[in-house]
Design a protein around this motif. Structure first.
Motif, PDB file in Angstrom:
ATOM      1  N   HIS A   2       0.909 101.551  36.864  1.00  0.00           N
ATOM      2  CA  HIS A   2       1.306  99.454  36.814  1.00  0.00           C
ATOM      3  C   HIS A   2      -0.168  99.708  38.454  1.00  0.00           C
ATOM      4  O   HIS A   2       0.399  99.789  39.293  1.00  0.00           O
ATOM      5  N   TYR A   4       1.777  97.205  41.893  1.00  0.00           N
ATOM      6  CA  TYR A   4       2.830  96.565  42.075  1.00  0.00           C
ATOM      7  C   TYR A   4       2.213  95.380  43.191  1.00  0.00           C
ATOM      8  O   TYR A   4       1.410  96.077  44.171  1.00  0.00           O
ATOM      9  N   ARG A  38       3.174 104.183  39.514  1.00  0.00           N
ATOM     10  CA  ARG A  38       4.375 104.989  38.121  1.00  0.00           C
ATOM     11  C   ARG A  38       5.401 104.443  38.295  1.00  0.00           C
ATOM     12  O   ARG A  38       5.472 103.503  37.652  1.00  0.00           O
ATOM     13  N   THR A  65       4.265  92.927  38.794  1.00  0.00           N
ATOM     14  CA  THR A  65       3.925  94.448  37.741  1.00  0.00           C
ATOM     15  C   THR A  65       2.888  94.101  36.847  1.00  0.00           C
ATOM     16  O   THR A  65       3.612  92.839  36.622  1.00  0.00           O
ATOM     17  N   ILE A  66       2.289  94.393  36.971  1.00  0.00           N
ATOM     18  CA  ILE A  66       0.451  94.252  36.098  1.00  0.00           C
ATOM     19  C   ILE A  66       0.503  95.759  35.216  1.00  0.00           C
ATOM     20  O   ILE A  66       0.110  96.852  36.214  1.00  0.00           O
ATOM     21  N   PRO A  67       0.648  95.907  34.231  1.00  0.00           N
ATOM     22  CA  PRO A  67       0.404  96.855  33.464  1.00  0.00           C
ATOM     23  C   PRO A  67      -1.230  97.412  33.520  1.00  0.00           C
ATOM     24  O   PRO A  67      -1.259  95.882  32.759  1.00  0.00           O
ATOM     25  N   ASP A  69      -2.423  98.928  31.093  1.00  0.00           N
ATOM     26  CA  ASP A  69      -2.562  99.290  29.403  1.00  0.00           C
ATOM     27  C   ASP A  69      -3.320  98.165  28.100  1.00  0.00           C
ATOM     28  O   ASP A  69      -3.472  98.677  27.418  1.00  0.00           O
TER      29      ASP A  69
END
Length: 81
Positions: A2, A4, A38, A65-67, A69
């Motif tokens: 991610h 942050y 992570r 918070t940016i994933p 995926d």
């Protein structure tokens, strides 16, 4: 993994905001930091190793918070005065 992102601005700071966070060891008007990690704890650990960031103060602010995926806009910033 991610991203942050912590951001803090003192642009409109006043004496009435005495409990305002101070996230960087230098004096600043606006500060931001983006960490690839992570977990939030791992991101804070990396920032602690850097030595320029006040970890206790960063913990007072919830990071964006940016994933990683799916495709998306990661950062967008507009500064109007």
């Amino acid at each position: 993994m991610h991203l942050y992102i912590w951001r803090h601005s003192k642009r409109f700071s006043s004496w009435s905001m005495l409990d305002e966070p101070h996230i960087h060891r230098e004096n600043y008007l606006q500060a931001d930091v983006t960490v690839l990690a992570r977990s939030r704890d791992e991101a804070l650990h990396l920032l602690a190793k850097n030595g320029n960031w006040n970890i206790e103060e960063l913990q007072r602010i919830e990071p964006e918070t940016i994933p990683l995926d799916a495709p998306r806009i990661v950062i967008s910033h507009v500064d109007c005065q």
